[in-house]
Design a protein around this motif. Sequence first.
Motif, PDB file in Angstrom:
ATOM      1  N   MET A  89       0.823  -1.201   0.000  1.00  0.00           N
ATOM      2  CA  MET A  89       0.000   0.000   0.000  1.00  0.00           C
ATOM      3  C   MET A  89       0.859   1.252   0.000  1.00  0.00           C
ATOM      4  O   MET A  89       0.545   2.245  -0.642  1.00  0.00           O
ATOM      5  N   SER A  90       1.989   1.251   0.704  1.00  0.00           N
ATOM      6  CA  SER A  90       2.854   2.420   0.771  1.00  0.00           C
ATOM      7  C   SER A  90       3.405   2.767  -0.604  1.00  0.00           C
ATOM      8  O   SER A  90       3.497   3.937  -0.970  1.00  0.00           O
ATOM      9  N   ALA A  91       3.770   1.736  -1.394  1.00  0.00           N
ATOM     10  CA  ALA A  91       4.306   1.988  -2.732  1.00  0.00           C
ATOM     11  C   ALA A  91       3.245   2.625  -3.624  1.00  0.00           C
ATOM     12  O   ALA A  91       3.536   3.549  -4.392  1.00  0.00           O
ATOM     13  N   ASP A  92       2.000   2.149  -3.544  1.00  0.00           N
ATOM     14  CA  ASP A  92       0.926   2.727  -4.352  1.00  0.00           C
ATOM     15  C   ASP A  92       0.659   4.172  -3.938  1.00  0.00           C
ATOM     16  O   ASP A  92       0.460   5.049  -4.793  1.00  0.00           O
ATOM     17  N   GLN A  99       4.907  14.653   2.103  1.00  0.00           N
ATOM     18  CA  GLN A  99       4.246  13.351   2.208  1.00  0.00           C
ATOM     19  C   GLN A  99       5.072  12.260   1.530  1.00  0.00           C
ATOM     20  O   GLN A  99       5.175  11.128   2.029  1.00  0.00           O
ATOM     21  N   MET A 100       5.684  12.608   0.389  1.00  0.00           N
ATOM     22  CA  MET A 100       6.515  11.621  -0.305  1.00  0.00           C
ATOM     23  C   MET A 100       7.721  11.234   0.547  1.00  0.00           C
ATOM     24  O   MET A 100       8.120  10.063   0.585  1.00  0.00           O
ATOM     25  N   GLU A 101       8.316  12.211   1.233  1.00  0.00           N
ATOM     26  CA  GLU A 101       9.455  11.893   2.096  1.00  0.00           C
ATOM     27  C   GLU A 101       9.033  10.979   3.243  1.00  0.00           C
ATOM     28  O   GLU A 101       9.782  10.074   3.633  1.00  0.00           O
ATOM     29  N   LEU A 143      10.126   6.622   3.853  1.00  0.00           N
ATOM     30  CA  LEU A 143      10.664   5.911   5.012  1.00  0.00           C
ATOM     31  C   LEU A 143      10.024   4.539   5.190  1.00  0.00           C
ATOM     32  O   LEU A 143      10.608   3.662   5.839  1.00  0.00           O
ATOM     33  N   THR A 144       8.825   4.353   4.622  1.00  0.00           N
ATOM     34  CA  THR A 144       8.134   3.072   4.773  1.00  0.00           C
ATOM     35  C   THR A 144       8.496   2.077   3.676  1.00  0.00           C
ATOM     36  O   THR A 144       8.142   0.905   3.782  1.00  0.00           O
ATOM     37  N   ARG A 164      12.963   1.552  -2.328  1.00  0.00           N
ATOM     38  CA  ARG A 164      13.367   2.795  -1.661  1.00  0.00           C
ATOM     39  C   ARG A 164      14.569   3.424  -2.354  1.00  0.00           C
ATOM     40  O   ARG A 164      14.643   4.650  -2.493  1.00  0.00           O
ATOM     41  N   SER A 165      15.504   2.594  -2.805  1.00  0.00           N
ATOM     42  CA  SER A 165      16.692   3.120  -3.483  1.00  0.00           C
ATOM     43  C   SER A 165      16.318   3.823  -4.787  1.00  0.00           C
ATOM     44  O   SER A 165      16.901   4.854  -5.137  1.00  0.00           O
ATOM     45  N   ARG A 166      15.343   3.252  -5.511  1.00  0.00           N
ATOM     46  CA  ARG A 166      14.924   3.880  -6.773  1.00  0.00           C
ATOM     47  C   ARG A 166      14.108   5.148  -6.527  1.00  0.00           C
ATOM     48  O   ARG A 166      14.155   6.085  -7.328  1.00  0.00           O
ATOM     49  N   ALA A 167      13.359   5.178  -5.441  1.00  0.00           N
ATOM     50  CA  ALA A 167      12.463   6.312  -5.198  1.00  0.00           C
ATOM     51  C   ALA A 167      13.190   7.522  -4.627  1.00  0.00           C
ATOM     52  O   ALA A 167      12.762   8.658  -4.839  1.00  0.00           O
TER      53      ALA A 167
END
Length: 233
Positions: free
Chosen positions: A1-4, A56-58, A62-63, A69-72
Motif C-alpha cells: 500500500m505504501s508503494a501505491d 508526504q513523499m518523504e 521511510l516506509t 526505496r533506493s529507486r524512489a
Amino acid sequence: MSADLFTNYESELAELITSIRQRLDSTLPDLTGDARRNELRTTQSELKEAGELAGQMEMELLTLQGPTRSRATPRVHQLKAEVERLQHEANMAAQGLGNYEANRRALLGDQQADDLLLLDSGEDRLGSGDQRTRLLSGNERLAKGSQRLQQSHRIAIETEAVGASILNDLRTQREQIVNTRETLMQADSHIDLSHRTLRTMARRSMTNKMIVTGLIVIGVSLVVLVLYIKLTR
C-alpha cells in the motif's frame, strides 16, 4: 500500500509542477494588475500544496524497503528541488510585480497609474473564463487533497490497529514468561525437597548398614566363642 500511495503522490506532484511551470512561463508574463496578482496567489497556493506533497513523499519514502526505496529516493530529491526552484521563480515574479507598479507610479503619477490599473482590471475580466477553469482545477486539487487526507487517516487507523495487536501479543508473551518463571521456581523447590529426602534416606541406609554389620560381628563372635568353649572341654 505504501508503494501505491507513494506513486499517487508522485503523479499528483508532477501534475502540480507542470501546472506551476506553465503559469510562470506562459500565463504570468502576459498578465498585469489584479489578474497577475490573482495568478501569483494561485501559484503560491499550488506551490504550498506541492511542498506538502513533497513532504508526504518523504514520509512515505521511510516506509519503503530495499530496491524500491533506493529507486524512489533520487526522484523525491529531484521533485523537491524542482519545487524549491519554482518557489524561487514565483518569489522573483512577485517581487517584479511590486517593482513594476512602483516604477509606473513614479513615472506617471498616482492618478494615471490608478487609471491604468483600472484598465488592466477591465481587461482582466475578459479572462474570467480562464479564472473559472483555474477555479475548477483548484477544486479538483482540493478533492485530491481530501482524498490524500482520508488515505493518511486510514493508514493511521491501520497502524494503530497493528500497534494494538502487537501490544496484546507482548502482554500475552509476558504473562507466559511470568507463568513459566513461577513453574520453574516451583520445580526448583520440589527438586530441593527431593534432594533433602535423598540425603535423609542415604543417612538412614548408612545407619542400617552399620547396625547390620554390628549384629553380624556380634553373631560371629558368639559362634566362635561357643565353638571355642566346646572344643576346650
